[in-house]
Design an enzyme around this catalytic site. Structure first.
Site, PDB file in Angstrom:
ATOM      1  N   CYS A 131       0.835  -1.215   0.000  1.00  0.00           N
ATOM      2  CA  CYS A 131       0.000   0.000   0.000  1.00  0.00           C
ATOM      3  C   CYS A 131       0.863   1.255   0.000  1.00  0.00           C
ATOM      4  O   CYS A 131       1.454   1.608   1.022  1.00  0.00           O
ATOM      5  CB  CYS A 131      -0.914  -0.024   1.224  1.00  0.00           C
ATOM      6  SG  CYS A 131      -1.849   1.490   1.429  1.00  0.00           S
ATOM      7  N   CYS A 134      -0.258   4.027   2.400  1.00  0.00           N
ATOM      8  CA  CYS A 134       0.037   3.752   3.818  1.00  0.00           C
ATOM      9  C   CYS A 134       1.528   3.945   4.105  1.00  0.00           C
ATOM     10  O   CYS A 134       1.891   4.509   5.129  1.00  0.00           O
ATOM     11  CB  CYS A 134      -0.311   2.316   4.197  1.00  0.00           C
ATOM     12  SG  CYS A 134      -1.862   1.730   3.541  1.00  0.00           S
ATOM     13  N   ASP A 135       2.394   3.450   3.228  1.00  0.00           N
ATOM     14  CA  ASP A 135       3.820   3.352   3.552  1.00  0.00           C
ATOM     15  C   ASP A 135       4.734   4.237   2.710  1.00  0.00           C
ATOM     16  O   ASP A 135       5.943   4.306   2.990  1.00  0.00           O
ATOM     17  CB  ASP A 135       4.292   1.889   3.386  1.00  0.00           C
ATOM     18  CG  ASP A 135       3.513   0.941   4.290  1.00  0.00           C
ATOM     19  OD1 ASP A 135       3.120   1.388   5.380  1.00  0.00           O
ATOM     20  OD2 ASP A 135       3.295  -0.212   3.911  1.00  0.00           O
TER      21      ASP A 135
END
Ligand SMILES: Cc1cc2nc3c(=O)[nH]c(=O)nc-3n(C[C@H](O)[C@H](O)[C@H](O)COP(=O)(O)OP(=O)(O)OC[C@H]3O[C@@H](n4cnc5c(N)ncnc54)[C@H](O)[C@@H]3O)c2cc1C
Length: 302
Positions: A131, A134-135
């Site tokens: 993701c 997200c990261d």
């Protein structure tokens, strides 16, 4: 005892909750991860009607949550581990306890498919991610790679291009199957380099990953690609492990009728977890609305 328990707070679950809450049904939504589901993981949604210039995924989902809560829906962050159909209603077991409902709507969506190459599990969270939203922030100013050829892979590459120094987009074919509007942006982005006709053989590093080994299908040669982050974006699989064989499924996806009713009375499903062709926010919202109304009818009749 709830009238209806909804498993998953993505677009489908939250929409179903808006309908059942507004119908004055005592509604509980259980969510294991990020409230808003996959739609909350994308920075720009350009094809959800009502937003001519697109909308940020978390903002869109935040408004779904507020609307559901306005109708009295309870939202609890617990992971569902099992579901049972008992004479006393539908039993839902979570990591924290258990709940009962007269009806159930399963809206657990899909999760990322794994690449299944050497080093993927070892370096997960140490360079390997599923993701970008997200990261991605962990990879500011360093080179990263994305593997995949669809809309999501291209969107991930475009998003990462604004953070990383260089983004390599690896695809096993010559052509992408992504949407033309996304491809136009891809080709116009200077710091994205395409690695076509290549497959990832393995992921290497020491502690953290630092290299991918690619196989070039045209030359037949291996190639090292030095990157600090690697985003796997090769499609999705059903996230319905908790369903087991309780209801009828096809390739892991739940089979429903046109009222979103599954093969078991009182258990409904909506959104990406359903066996269907197109998986989008708009289609999940449509399914969620149908499931919410169908549950309301079902509880009136039973
Ligand atoms: C990166 C990316 C970009 C996208 N871009 C777009 C776009 O631009 N436009 C568009 O229309 N669509 C887009 N999509 C697709 C869209 O996000 C999905 O179609 C939509 O979110 C499906 O909604 P859903 O409610 O069915 O499932 P999801 O959004 O997947 O929500 C399911 C929820 O269930 C939860 N859950 C799963 N298992 C359990 C459990 N055991 N217990 C409790 N909770 C559980 C999950 O944590 C998740 O929050 C994108 C998807 C991704 C991944």
């Amino acid at each position: 005892m709830y009238d209806v328990i909804i498993i998953g707070a993505g677009p489908a679950g939250l929409t179903a909750g808006i309908y059942t809450g507004r119908a004055r049904l005592k509604t509980l939504i259980l969510e294991a991860g990020i409230i808003g589901g996959n739609a909350a993981l994308t920075d720009l949604i350009e094809n959800y009607p009502g937003f001519p210039f697109g909308i940020n995924g978390p903002d869109l989902m935040d408004s779904f949550v507020k609307q559901a809560e306005r109708f009295g829906v309870e939202l609890v962050q617990e992971e569902v581990t099992a579901i049972e159909n008992t004479p006393e209603g539908k039993k839902v077991v979570t990591t924290e306890g258990e709940y009962r409902g007269s009806a159930l709507i399963v809206t657990v969506g899909v999760k990322r498919r794994e690449l299944e190459v050497e080093g993927e599990k070892e370096f997960l969270g140490r360079g390997v991610s599923y993701c970008a939203t997200c990261d991605g922030a962990f990879f500011r100013g360093v080179p990263v790679a994305v593997v995949g050829g669809g809309d999501t892979a291209v969107k991930e590459a475009l998003y990462l291009a604004g953070i990383a120094s260089r983004v390599y987009l690896i695809h096993r074919r010559e052509e992408f199957r992504a949407n033309p509007a996304l491809l136009e942006r891809l080709y116009a982005t200077d710091n994205i380099e395409l690695k076509l006709n290549r497959v990832v053989k393995n992921i290497k590093g020491s502690g953290l990953m630092n290299k991918l080994v690619l196989y070039d299908k045209v030359s037949g040669e291996d190639e090292d690609l030095e990157v600090e982050g690697f985003f796997v974006s090769i499609g999705m699989v059903a996230a319905g492990d908790i369903i087991g064989d309780l209801v009828e499924t096809r390739d892991g996806y739940i089979v429903t009728d046109d009222h979103m009713q599954t093969s078991v009375e009182g258990i409904f499903a909506a959104g990406d977890i359903c066996a269907k062709q197109f998986r989008q926010v708009a289609t999940a919202v449509g399914d969620g609305a149908v499931a919410g109304m169908a549950v309301t009818e079902y509880l009136k009749e039973s």
